[in-house]
Write a protein that holds these residues in place. Sequence first.
Motif, short mmCIF file in Angstrom:
data_model
loop_
_atom_site.label_atom_id
_atom_site.label_comp_id
_atom_site.label_asym_id
_atom_site.label_seq_id
_atom_site.Cartn_x
_atom_site.Cartn_y
_atom_site.Cartn_z
N ASN A 262 0.81 -1.23 0.00
CA ASN A 262 0.00 0.00 0.00
C ASN A 262 0.84 1.28 0.00
N ILE A 263 1.66 1.41 -1.04
CA ILE A 263 2.38 2.65 -1.30
C ILE A 263 1.66 3.37 -2.44
N ARG A 264 1.49 4.66 -2.27
CA ARG A 264 0.81 5.45 -3.29
C ARG A 264 1.63 6.70 -3.57
N MET A 265 1.90 6.98 -4.85
CA MET A 265 2.68 8.17 -5.23
C MET A 265 1.98 8.89 -6.38
N LYS A 266 1.66 10.18 -6.14
CA LYS A 266 0.90 10.93 -7.13
C LYS A 266 1.37 12.39 -7.16
N ASN A 267 1.22 13.00 -8.35
CA ASN A 267 1.47 14.43 -8.53
C ASN A 267 2.88 14.84 -8.15
N ASN A 268 3.84 13.96 -8.41
CA ASN A 268 5.24 14.26 -8.18
C ASN A 268 5.92 14.63 -9.49
N THR A 269 6.94 15.48 -9.40
CA THR A 269 7.80 15.78 -10.53
C THR A 269 9.08 14.99 -10.35
N ILE A 270 9.34 14.04 -11.25
CA ILE A 270 10.47 13.12 -11.15
C ILE A 270 11.25 13.25 -12.45
N TYR A 300 4.68 13.17 -13.20
CA TYR A 300 5.46 13.62 -14.36
C TYR A 300 6.84 13.00 -14.25
N TRP A 301 7.28 12.31 -15.30
CA TRP A 301 8.51 11.51 -15.27
C TRP A 301 9.66 12.14 -16.04
N GLY A 302 9.58 13.46 -16.28
CA GLY A 302 10.67 14.15 -16.96
C GLY A 302 10.50 14.25 -18.46
N SER A 303 9.39 13.72 -18.98
CA SER A 303 9.11 13.79 -20.42
C SER A 303 7.61 13.71 -20.63
N PRO A 304 7.07 14.46 -21.59
CA PRO A 304 5.64 14.36 -21.86
C PRO A 304 5.24 13.00 -22.42
N THR A 326 0.19 4.44 -15.57
CA THR A 326 -0.63 5.21 -16.51
C THR A 326 -2.04 5.36 -15.95
N PRO A 327 -2.64 6.54 -16.13
CA PRO A 327 -2.14 7.67 -16.90
C PRO A 327 -1.03 8.42 -16.16
N PHE A 328 -0.16 9.06 -16.95
CA PHE A 328 0.91 9.89 -16.41
C PHE A 328 0.67 11.34 -16.85
N LEU A 329 1.33 12.26 -16.17
CA LEU A 329 1.21 13.67 -16.50
C LEU A 329 2.17 14.03 -17.63
N THR A 330 1.75 14.90 -18.51
CA THR A 330 2.59 15.31 -19.64
C THR A 330 3.32 16.63 -19.36
#
Length: 460
Positions: A262-270, A300-304, A326-330
Amino acid sequence: MATVINVPGDFPTITAAIAAAAPFDTIRVAPGTYNETVIVNKTIQLLGAQAGVDARTRPGTAGAESIISAVNASGTVQLTATHAVIDGFTIQNNTAGPGIVTAAAGSGYWIFSNIIRNNTFGIYLNSDTILESQVRHNFFISNNQAGAGSGNGVFSENGANFWVDENLFTGHATSSVNFAPITPGAVNAVVSNNTMITDNSIAVTNASNIKIADNLQTNSQGSAIFFGGNSSNVDIEGNAILNGVSNAVRVTTAFVGTPNTNIRMKNNTISGNAVAGLNLDTGAYAVGGTSLALDATNNYWGSPTGPAPIGTGDAVIDPDGVAVVTPFLTEPPVDVTIPQSLLTTGPIMVSSSPIQTAAVLLLNDDAVSTALFTITAYDLSTGIKVPFAVFPFNIPPQQLRYQEIAVGGTFVYELEFSIVGTSQGTVSVWNLDVNKVQILGLRLVAAEIYVLQQSFPTVD
């Protein structure tokens, strides 16, 4: 009625003032160096000369600071009474233990606005869990002296109910914040709004109920967020994890053999992390029953185009297929502006002088922003870069710092300079002989110091 006691005006030592204090008294400590172990065993406020002044922005000038220094395996400052407060000190040079200890028999501790440096580790954070303890507005610098717990900024293995917020960490060999309870269970902690620059992991082992939110981690020297096993119910939200030498988030069973859940990671800039954005070991995360898949959507993973191998961003390594990405941020959700540069002198050969000193001038020419300058000295005599000294300086706008570094024990050395927070930092270096006279030909002005890396990322 509560009273104010002054040190050294009313009592020559902090210990004597505490002995005379009644509950709810305030002890104010003037600038100076106090070579004593301080045990706060009453519900009092212990206020240094810089009480209320955010340690992240202080120059740390000796004449302005109330400095506590003692070699004690049990801690230089020991808070043993519920609701004890320490605010506005420099706590340094404990070669046998932590700078500050909070007792597991109490809680509600407030640790505010302290410079905590060059101890075995920074804070040994314990609690009876009843009241929330707060660690806020402190500056943790290179707490790496040898010994148990070495290299941690904040280390906790007993208790819960902690808020670690708006601190600055740099130069730690193990972790910035490390939750590793001896008895597995709920830590009930929030780690938020901290800045970790050229530091190490937020580490979680045997722990649950933790929120890691809105932190900036740049140039992390290990995995920025690290799981050692048997941890659950951890939310990682709104962080910017940039340009680390390893992983943004690493999930392992390295310290205990039990998977995490139960790890959750959201809305991070990586972005820009050398190994991966998310890296899970085989068998390190369990799915089934009440344990959901690791939810890593909407980052966001460093690329759209998303994380590799889907796109070209920081990779997701997931051999068991237990993470959902997915979905990921662009585009980045986190607004971060951190001008930073890494400079080097290149290799410098030491002259024939038996004692030689490298003299360094650091100038923050920015009219507005405070910047963190870090000098790392390397010995190259064996052909391998071996660091032998680290000097961090938080320099206010348009101020200068001078530092001497003994380099006579090396044959070839190199100085690297990390500058974070301004694009207007300059460095010059020259060598001095045994008489502190400049050695002709061994001087580098700012324009001659090589730029290894320079970036001024603005994440909108």
